[in-house]
Design an enzyme around this catalytic site. Structure first.
Site, PDB file in Angstrom:
ATOM      1  N   HIS A 190      30.797  45.698 -22.462  1.00 29.60           N
ATOM      2  CA  HIS A 190      32.005  44.876 -22.370  1.00 29.60           C
ATOM      3  C   HIS A 190      32.383  44.356 -23.750  1.00 29.60           C
ATOM      4  O   HIS A 190      31.657  44.569 -24.726  1.00 29.60           O
ATOM      5  CB  HIS A 190      31.833  43.744 -21.356  1.00 29.60           C
ATOM      6  CG  HIS A 190      30.812  42.698 -21.718  1.00 29.60           C
ATOM      7  ND1 HIS A 190      29.465  42.982 -21.874  1.00 29.60           N
ATOM      8  CD2 HIS A 190      30.931  41.354 -21.940  1.00 29.60           C
ATOM      9  CE1 HIS A 190      28.816  41.865 -22.170  1.00 29.60           C
ATOM     10  NE2 HIS A 190      29.693  40.865 -22.221  1.00 29.60           N
ATOM     11  N   ASP A 228      29.019  39.648 -28.877  1.00 26.19           N
ATOM     12  CA  ASP A 228      27.571  39.856 -29.037  1.00 26.19           C
ATOM     13  C   ASP A 228      27.159  41.262 -28.596  1.00 26.19           C
ATOM     14  O   ASP A 228      26.025  41.676 -28.806  1.00 26.19           O
ATOM     15  CB  ASP A 228      26.772  38.785 -28.275  1.00 26.19           C
ATOM     16  CG  ASP A 228      27.180  38.630 -26.818  1.00 26.19           C
ATOM     17  OD1 ASP A 228      28.385  38.755 -26.521  1.00 26.19           O
ATOM     18  OD2 ASP A 228      26.294  38.383 -25.980  1.00 26.19           O
ATOM     19  N   HIS A 240      18.936  38.680 -23.338  1.00 17.35           N
ATOM     20  CA  HIS A 240      20.193  37.926 -23.447  1.00 17.35           C
ATOM     21  C   HIS A 240      19.981  36.434 -23.192  1.00 17.35           C
ATOM     22  O   HIS A 240      20.678  35.808 -22.396  1.00 17.35           O
ATOM     23  CB  HIS A 240      21.219  38.515 -22.453  1.00 17.35           C
ATOM     24  CG  HIS A 240      22.638  38.171 -22.789  1.00 17.35           C
ATOM     25  ND1 HIS A 240      23.232  37.006 -22.395  1.00 17.35           N
ATOM     26  CD2 HIS A 240      23.582  38.836 -23.493  1.00 17.35           C
ATOM     27  CE1 HIS A 240      24.477  36.972 -22.824  1.00 17.35           C
ATOM     28  NE2 HIS A 240      24.712  38.074 -23.500  1.00 17.35           N
TER      29      HIS A 240
HETATM   30 ZN   LIG Z   1      26.597  38.754 -23.914  1.00 18.12          ZN
HETATM   31 ZN   LIG Z   2      29.433  38.676 -22.078  1.00 22.34          ZN
END
Ligand SMILES: [Zn+2]
Ligand SMILES: [Zn+2]
Length: 263
Positions: A20, A24, A228
């Site tokens: 996406h 990051d 994450h």
């Molecule tokens: Zn992320």
């Molecule tokens: Zn994200």
């Protein structure tokens, strides 16, 4: 820079999958592609990503006057559905729809079924090479009248295990992922928060370590990797503990860790 640090050669990378458009997950891409360009890559690079990624890269290359010296082939993803997006001799790649603030999908990498090894001492000597290949793929050999000559299962062993890896990030806890993840060898799942911040995870479209472990247990995966993490956690041990209480075979995806999937 990380690839160089861990001595992973750029030339070995032929496909890149972007889940996406949050920074990051792809801000390093223009730099990586530029490095590949400067190193004189000529092999094509296949890039899979959401709508917009190609436009952004084109603008960056336009205003930096960069003319890539290798073909960059972009495939735009429909992140909302489960689709096969790549296939070669060895493996397939499917998208897994995530639930995030912007269009986002995970990726499921699966090895194709492998040939059955031949048991040499059980093989009759009249077999031709094409017949041996058919036996390896589980097919029985018959004569022209249709009479059974050699049964594949009597002259071959079970094939090696076909390995699978699922990458799920970023997403809110989504039990609907279960059918895609069932029996996966290795599951990477985001675990941005500890479960005391479950509410926060929900409205920021992220998951907790506990939720990742619940999903891993329900899907009966073999191993879970958490990643994450929110920067608020200076010590990641509580995240690991929270997950292992539910799903013991869990590890943290810390920088530089290597996880191999056994046959
Ligand atoms: Zn992320
Ligand atoms: Zn994200």
């Amino acid at each position: 820079m990380r690839l160089m640090q861990y001595k992973i050669k750029h030339q070995r990378i032929c496909n890149i999958y972007i889940s996406h458009m949050h920074g990051d997950h792809y801000f390093g891409l223009a730099g990586l592609l530029s490095t590949m360009h400067l190193q004189g890559r000529n092999a094509p690079l296949y890039l899979f990503g959401p709508p917009g990624l190609s436009d952004i890269l084109s603008l960056q290359f336009k205003y930096s006057g960069t003319n890539l010296c290798f073909p960059l082939i972009f495939q735009e993803l429909d992140t909302s559905s489960h689709q096969k997006i790549f296939e070669d001799k060895q493996l397939t790649v499917h998208t897994i729809p995530m639930e995030h603030r912007v269009p986002c999908c995970g990726f499921l990498f699966r090895e194709k079924p492998k040939p059955r090894p031949l048991i040499k001492e059980n093989l009759p000597d009249f077999l031709t090479p094409p017949q041996l290949v058919r036996l390896k793929w589980g097919e029985d050999i018959k004569d022209e009248q249709g009479n059974l000559l050699v049964r594949s299962h009597e002259v071959t062993l079970e094939p090696k295990h076909s390995r699978s890896y699922a990458y799920c990030s970023d997403s809110r806890y989504k039990p609907a992922l279960l059918p895609y993840l069932r029996g996966t060898d290795l599951l990477y799942h985001e675990a941005t928060f500890l479960d005391d911040l479950r509410e926060r995870a929900n409205y920021t479209f992220h998951s907790t370590a506990l939720q990742a472990a619940e999903l891993a247990a329900a899907a009966q995966v073999r191993r879970l990797i958490l990643g994450h993490f929110s920067v608020r956690y200076k010590d990641l041990t509580p995240l690991l503990q929270e997950a292992t209480a539910i799903f013991p075979n869990t590890d943290l995806a810390t920088e530089g860790s290597v996880f191999s999937i056994k046959d």
